[in-house]
Design a protein around this motif. Structure first.
Motif, PDB file in Angstrom:
ATOM      1  N   LEU A  71       0.835  -1.199   0.000  1.00 48.65           N
ATOM      2  CA  LEU A  71       0.000   0.000   0.000  1.00 48.65           C
ATOM      3  C   LEU A  71       0.867   1.245   0.000  1.00 48.65           C
ATOM      4  N   MET A  72       0.401   2.284  -0.679  1.00 44.71           N
ATOM      5  CA  MET A  72       1.046   3.594  -0.657  1.00 44.71           C
ATOM      6  C   MET A  72       0.258   4.480   0.307  1.00 44.71           C
ATOM      7  N   ALA A  73       0.887   4.873   1.406  1.00 44.49           N
ATOM      8  CA  ALA A  73       0.162   5.590   2.449  1.00 44.49           C
ATOM      9  C   ALA A  73      -0.475   6.871   1.942  1.00 44.49           C
ATOM     10  N   TRP A  74       0.193   7.568   1.027  1.00 41.25           N
ATOM     11  CA  TRP A  74      -0.342   8.843   0.539  1.00 41.25           C
ATOM     12  C   TRP A  74      -1.649   8.662  -0.222  1.00 41.25           C
ATOM     13  N   TYR A  98       5.539   5.433   2.273  1.00 41.32           N
ATOM     14  CA  TYR A  98       5.446   6.627   1.420  1.00 41.32           C
ATOM     15  C   TYR A  98       4.244   7.503   1.789  1.00 41.32           C
ATOM     16  N   GLY A  99       4.445   8.288   2.818  1.00 40.60           N
ATOM     17  CA  GLY A  99       3.393   9.166   3.304  1.00 40.60           C
ATOM     18  C   GLY A  99       3.137   8.900   4.779  1.00 40.60           C
ATOM     19  N   PRO A 100       1.993   9.313   5.298  1.00 42.98           N
ATOM     20  CA  PRO A 100       1.686   9.164   6.731  1.00 42.98           C
ATOM     21  C   PRO A 100       1.297   7.730   7.077  1.00 42.98           C
ATOM     22  N   PHE A 101       2.291   6.842   7.087  1.00 46.03           N
ATOM     23  CA  PHE A 101       2.026   5.412   7.267  1.00 46.03           C
ATOM     24  C   PHE A 101       1.675   5.048   8.699  1.00 46.03           C
ATOM     25  N   VAL A 117       7.534  -1.567   6.538  1.00 44.65           N
ATOM     26  CA  VAL A 117       7.614  -0.188   6.064  1.00 44.65           C
ATOM     27  C   VAL A 117       8.929  -0.032   5.318  1.00 44.65           C
ATOM     28  N   GLN A 118       8.859   0.555   4.127  1.00 42.97           N
ATOM     29  CA  GLN A 118      10.065   0.800   3.345  1.00 42.97           C
ATOM     30  C   GLN A 118      10.701   2.116   3.781  1.00 42.97           C
ATOM     31  N   ALA A 119      12.012   2.097   3.944  1.00 40.00           N
ATOM     32  CA  ALA A 119      12.748   3.272   4.415  1.00 40.00           C
ATOM     33  C   ALA A 119      13.914   3.553   3.490  1.00 40.00           C
ATOM     34  N   GLY A 120      14.068   4.838   3.127  1.00 38.11           N
ATOM     35  CA  GLY A 120      15.165   5.238   2.260  1.00 38.11           C
ATOM     36  C   GLY A 120      16.286   5.938   2.988  1.00 38.11           C
ATOM     37  N   PRO A 237       6.703  14.790  -2.879  1.00 39.65           N
ATOM     38  CA  PRO A 237       7.811  15.138  -3.774  1.00 39.65           C
ATOM     39  C   PRO A 237       9.147  14.514  -3.401  1.00 39.65           C
ATOM     40  N   GLU A 238       9.308  14.089  -2.151  1.00 34.57           N
ATOM     41  CA  GLU A 238      10.577  13.475  -1.764  1.00 34.57           C
ATOM     42  C   GLU A 238      10.751  12.070  -2.331  1.00 34.57           C
ATOM     43  N   PHE A 239       9.668  11.500  -2.875  1.00 37.90           N
ATOM     44  CA  PHE A 239       9.730  10.148  -3.411  1.00 37.90           C
ATOM     45  C   PHE A 239       9.588  10.195  -4.925  1.00 37.90           C
TER      46      PHE A 239
END
Length: 317
Positions: A71-74, A98-101, A117-120, A237-239
Motif C-alpha cells: 500500500l502507498m500511504a499517501w 510513502y506518506g503518513p504510514f 515499512v520501506q525506508a530510504g 515530492p521526496e519520493f
C-alpha cells in the motif's frame, strides 16, 4: 537451507520477497513467487477499487501459500475502502509506506498481519520501528519504482541494521544469488526484489514493455518526478521514481514546473501507454535491469536465488 526470520515467519524456502510493484505485480505474480518458495506480493495502485483488491487477493491466495500486499500511504485517503479491503483479505504481510504510514500500522497488526515499512534513510527506518512496524525494508536508491535516491543500498543497509532492532530486509539492486548472499552476509533477513521479475510472463507488462526491459543495460535508468508530474499524481515530492530512461523523461527532466502546467502532457503520456510507445511511456525499473536478459518464469527467477547458500558456504569454518 538459508534460514532467517523471514523464512521462519512465513514458512519460505528462500528469504526472498517479491516487491509489491503497483501496476506490474498483481495476484498472478504474487501467487507464482509464493509457489516457488518466496513470498509474493502485489501492489495496490492509487486508483484501484476495493473490489480489485479482493479479486487479486483471491488469486494470490489461490495456491494456499502466504502472500503480501503493498500500500502507498499517501493514496489511502483517496482510495476509500482500500484499507478495509486489505484487512478483509488478511494477507500474511502488508507493506505500507510513502506518506503518513503510522496511522495504519496498528490496525493492520491488530488484524494479525505482519507490517513492513520501506525506508530510504536511517531516520525513516527509526520512525518505522517507533511506529510499530514488524520489519523494516532498507530500500536503496538503485531500486526501481518509487522511493528516495539519497542513499545506496549497501551503506543504507549497514546503517539501518545498526539503528533498529526489528528484522530488516534489503531492497535495491538485488537481482540474483550474489546480491542475496551479500545482504545476508551483512545481517539482513532477506531481500526485497522487484526488477528481477520484470522479464517474467506473470507480470502485467505488455510484450513490448518486457522487450524494452530485456534490451536495457544497467545504465539505462533515470530517477526523477517527470512521470508523476505528467500524470498529475500526488506522490510526496521526496519520493521520485526510477524508470527506464526515454525521450519523454529527457525532454522534461529539470522542467517539472513547466510540465505541471502543460495541458497536453497527460494525454500524450496516456496515449503512449495505450500504444506501447516506450519512447514516451514509462516502465519503472532499477539499476539491476541489466541483469534481466531473457524472458523467464517467476519460478526460475526465485530458484536462481538459491545459489546464495553455496556462495555463503565458502566462509564456513
Amino acid at each position: 537451507m538459508l534460514r532467517t526470520w523471514v523464512t521462519d515467519r512465513f514458512g519460505l524456502e528462500l528469504p526472498v520477497v517479491g516487491a509489491p510493484m503497483a501496476g506490474v505485480s498483481d495476484g498472478r505474480l504474487a501467487a507464482a513467487v509464493s509457489a516457488a518458495g518466496g513470498l509474493g506480493m502485489f501492489g495496490v495502485p492509487a486508483t484501484a477499487a476495493p473490489s480489485w483488491v479482493a479479486q487479486q487477493a483471491a488469486v494470490a491466495a489461490g495456491g494456499g501459500r502466504p502472500y503480501g500486499i503493498g500500500l502507498m500511504a499517501w493514496a489511502l485517503g483517496e482510495g476509500a475502502g482500500l484499507l478495509d479491503a486489505v484487512l478483509d483479505a488478511r494477507p500474511s504481510l502488508v507493506s505500507v509506506s510513502y506518506g503518513p504510514f503510522g496511522r495504519y500500522v496498528e490496525p493492520l497488526r491488530q488484524a494479525g498481519i505482519v507490517v513492513a515499512v520501506q525506508a530510504g534513510t536511517t531516520d525513516e527506518a527509526r520512525a518505522a520501528e517507533q511506529a510499530g512496524a514488524d520489519v523494516v525494508v532498507a530500500r536503496g536508491g538503485e531500486g526501481g519504482g518509487h522511493g528516495r535516491a539519497e542513499v545506496a543500498t549497501l551503506p543504507l543497509l549497514q546503517s539501518v541494521l545498526d539503528a533498529v532492532s526489528v528484522p530488516v530486509l534489503a531492497a535495491g539492486g538485488i537481482a540474483g544469488a550474489r546480491g542475496l548472499a551479500a545482504v545476508l552476509a551483512a545481517g539482513a533477513d532477506g531481500a526485497w526484489v522487484g526488477t528481477a521479475f520484470l522479464g517474467c510472463a506473470e507480470t502485467t507488462l505488455s510484450d513490448p514493455a518486457r522487450e524494452r526491459v530485456i534490451g536495457t543495460s544497467e545504465t539505462g535508468t533515470a530517477y526523477g518526478r517527470v512521470f508523476d508530474v505528467a500524470q498529475r499524481l500526488d506522490w510526496p515530492p521526496e519520493f521520485g521514481g526510477r524508470a527506464l530512461r526515454n525521450a519523454f523523461f529527457d525532454r522534461w527532466d529539470g522542467r517539472e514546473e513547466e510540465l505541471a502546467a502543460d495541458e497536453g502532457a497527460p494525454a500524450e503520456l496516456a496515449a503512449a501507454r495505450r500504444a506501447d510507445d516506450f519512447d514516451t511511456a514509462y516502465v519503472y525499473a532499477g539499476q539491476a535491469v541489466g541483469m534481466v536478459r531473457e524472458l523467464r518464469t517467476a519460478a526460475e527467477v526465485v530458484g536462481e536465488f538459491a545459489g546464495a547458500e553455496k556462495l555463503l558456504s565458502r566462509f564456513k569454518s
